[in-house]
Write an enzyme that holds these catalytic residues in place. Structure first.
Site, short mmCIF file in Angstrom:
data_model
loop_
_atom_site.label_atom_id
_atom_site.label_comp_id
_atom_site.label_asym_id
_atom_site.label_seq_id
_atom_site.Cartn_x
_atom_site.Cartn_y
_atom_site.Cartn_z
N SER A 281 5.82 -6.99 4.12
CA SER A 281 6.35 -7.42 5.10
C SER A 281 7.37 -8.67 5.03
O SER A 281 7.07 -9.46 4.16
CB SER A 281 5.18 -7.31 6.31
OG SER A 281 4.30 -8.76 5.98
N GLU B 19 -5.08 -3.65 -1.70
CA GLU B 19 -6.50 -3.54 -1.77
C GLU B 19 -6.81 -2.09 -0.97
O GLU B 19 -8.13 -1.69 -1.04
CB GLU B 19 -7.34 -4.55 -1.11
CG GLU B 19 -7.02 -4.86 0.26
CD GLU B 19 -5.97 -5.69 0.68
OE1 GLU B 19 -5.88 -5.90 1.90
OE2 GLU B 19 -4.96 -5.89 -0.28
N LYS C 171 -1.14 -7.79 -8.74
CA LYS C 171 -2.17 -7.76 -7.65
C LYS C 171 -1.67 -6.40 -6.54
O LYS C 171 -1.00 -6.85 -5.88
CB LYS C 171 -2.22 -9.12 -7.02
CG LYS C 171 -3.49 -9.72 -6.06
CD LYS C 171 -4.13 -8.40 -5.19
CE LYS C 171 -3.14 -8.70 -3.80
NZ LYS C 171 -3.76 -7.65 -2.75
N GLU D 26 9.43 -3.61 12.97
CA GLU D 26 9.37 -2.82 11.91
C GLU D 26 8.07 -2.29 12.17
O GLU D 26 6.98 -2.73 12.03
CB GLU D 26 9.34 -3.44 10.49
CG GLU D 26 9.14 -2.22 9.59
CD GLU D 26 8.92 -3.15 8.12
OE1 GLU D 26 9.37 -2.25 6.96
OE2 GLU D 26 8.51 -4.07 7.93
N CYS E 120 9.82 1.31 3.38
CA CYS E 120 10.76 0.22 4.04
C CYS E 120 12.07 0.88 3.96
O CYS E 120 12.89 0.17 4.64
CB CYS E 120 10.49 -1.09 3.02
SG CYS E 120 11.31 -0.81 1.27
N PHE F 32 0.82 -1.34 -0.12
CA PHE F 32 -0.02 0.01 -0.12
C PHE F 32 0.80 1.37 -0.09
O PHE F 32 0.37 2.36 -0.51
CB PHE F 32 -0.75 -0.01 1.21
CG PHE F 32 -0.38 0.39 2.51
CD1 PHE F 32 0.08 1.72 2.96
CD2 PHE F 32 -0.09 -0.79 3.33
CE1 PHE F 32 0.58 1.76 4.07
CE2 PHE F 32 0.66 -0.48 4.74
CZ PHE F 32 1.06 0.84 5.03
#
Length: 500
Positions: free
Chosen positions: A227, A177, A174, A383, A282, A150
């Site tokens: 992740s 969402e 993909k 994280e 990240c 995201f």
């Protein structure tokens, strides 16, 4: 009426057939503005089938045709960058300038793909034996998939598909969402640029869609950014189904500040790298490691700067930091700050409970700064993916490098110093895939590959750059012998008739 984001299959919008939808919120208001269709296994299969059909012809397209389309796409992307940035802000929440920066970094990889002809050049060795030549070439894999996070809904997909399609593959994306609209805009621009139907497809959804892509026999490779637990799952599952996998995981990026560093520059860098994009990246610096007696002064300089950051909706040009993506994520980030003191940290700035007037239902959290954080604290070990900066104290460079190398993550790291010898030691000794010297966020330019070490990367290839080209192609070696015409046996002679 709530907008619906559907799939993109075979060059056109495909309405969701599952009847299952996920909510998409405006993080600044908390309001559900959009619903996104979740794909069934059959819908994923339809996207893969469209990609497989398109591959039969796309693989044989000329490099000139592919790059011509990509140049047109680049021009359209540049023309619509404000519109794309607005979509990012509306669904992710980051400020408009940050969203524009994301589009610009994605454009770097499109630039690289436009020059793919150089990357795909093969090698030739002549006369390795009598009349024998050997050539090495690279060919596309087939249908490849990208599963993206995201936090960069435009940039991270552009780290993948431009190189994949330039190499002759077809692509199924993909996206997250949580902010899906950008992916449909990209699909429309690719179609407008002339990309043949089925070369680029988008399916939305949850674990059902992801698992089908990982298991589908016609998907040859999977790229992922997210992740570490999910990256490990993607790598394990897709590899078990015979796929090539490039899975980039999480991070705990350290910034080592030596006593000789320019502390003003180091504080500026720490604030920018920790709190930019609300810490939802990240490559964010989430741990500053202060060496020696400079710790107190450095923390004070960071605090002074952090307190001045203006937090507000991404649509407000004066906002420097926006909200977090969801209320649940906001609450999780806040929990690390709320529990920090009990774990031995000193809470210098507490951003929990922060709200913005007129936007009280938004997913707000303020700036948090934690000092003297023990390595056992959850705020250090996990994280966090939010605007929380932890500061750790060590006595020496050796203690600092040992602390950093003990982390299970190895994505990015940085050192701030005026000492070239110390910087050189650091870049050779630190166990991380990307290193900055007086650069807090060492994201490589497009023609150098991006990727970490240890639990930050699963698979052999980094993303984009030369590694990206190698990931989306496979090598073939051709050994050829042609007889010399002078050695041909006597046979039919079509030359001028001889008289004697």
């Amino acid at each position: 009426m709530t907008k619906t984001v559907n799939h993109w299959i075979g060059g056109k919008t495909a309405e969701g057939a599952s009847g299952t939808y996920g909510p998409v919120t405006d993080p600044a208001t908390g309001e559900v503005t959009t619903q996104v269709a979740f794909a069934t296994v059959e819908e994923v299969d339809a996207a893969v089938a469209a990609a497989k059909d398109a591959f039969a012809t796309w693989r044989h397209s000329s490099l000139a045709q592919r790059t011509t389309i990509l140049f047109k796409f680049r021009a359209l992307l540049d023309e619509h960058r404000d519109e794309i940035a607005a979509l990012i802000t509306a669904e992710h929440g980051k400020v408009h300038s940050d969203a524009l920066g994301e589009v610009a970094r994605g454009l770097e990889i499109v630039d690289l793909a436009c020059g793919i002809t150089v990357q795909l050049k093969g090698e030739l060795s002549t006369q390795v034996a009598s009349n024998v030549d050997v050539a090495s070439i690279r060919q596309p894999l087939g249908v490849v998939a990208g599963i993206t996070p995201f936090n960069f809904p435009a940039m991270v997909p552009m780290w993948m598909f431009p190189i994949a399609v330039a190499c002759g593959n077809t692509f199924v994306l993909k996206p997250s969402e949580k902010d899906p609209s950008v992916s449909l805009k990209i699909a429309e621009l690719l179609a407008e640029a002339g990309l043949p139907d089925g070369v680029f497809n988008v399916v939305h959804g949850d674990k059902v869609a992801v698992d089908r892509l990982l298991e589908h026999p016609d998907v040859k490779a999977v790229s992922f950014v997210g992740s570490t637990p999910i990256a490990r799952y993607i790598h394990t599952t897709a590899s078990a189904h015979g796929k090539r996998v490039q899975a980039l995981g999480g991070a705990k990026n350290h910034m080592l500040v030596l006593p000789d560093a320019d502390l003003d520059a180091a504080a500026d860098a720490a604030v920018s790298a920790a709190y930019g994009s609300a810490g939802e990246r990240c490559m964010a610096i989430s741990a500053v490691v202060a060496v020696g007696a400079i710790g107190d002064e450095l923390v004070e300089k960071i605090r002074e700067r952090a307190e001045k950051i203006k937090i507000g909706p991404g649509t407000d040009p004066s906002s420097e930091m926006g909200p977090l993506i969801t209320a649940a994520h906001r609450d999780k980030v806040a929990s690390y700050v709320s529990g920090a003191a009990a774990e031995g940290a000193e809470v210098v700035l507490d951003g929990t409970g922060y709200t913005v007037e007129g936007y009280e239902d938004g997913h707000w959290i303020g700036i948090s700064l934690l000092d003297k954080v023990p390595v056992t604290a959850k705020a250090y070990q996990d994280e966090i993916f939010g605007p929380v900066l932890t500061v750790l104290r060590v006595d020496s460079y050796d203690d600092g490098i040992a602390l950093i190398n003990a982390s299970p993550f190895g994505n990015g790291t940085a050192i701030f110093t005026r000492d070239g010898g110390a910087a050189r030691r650091f870049q050779l000794e630190v166990e991380a895939g990307m290193v900055g010297v007086n650069v807090p966020i060492p994201v490589p330019v497009g023609y150098h590959s991006f990727g970490g070490w240890k639990d930050s990367l699963f698979g052999d290839h980094h993303i984009y750059g030369n590694d990206g080209t190698h990931f989306y192609t496979r090598g073939k070696v051709v050994t050829t012998r042609w007889p010399d015409p002078a050695d041909a046996p006597a046979g039919v002679d079509l030359g001028f008739p001889r008289n004697h």
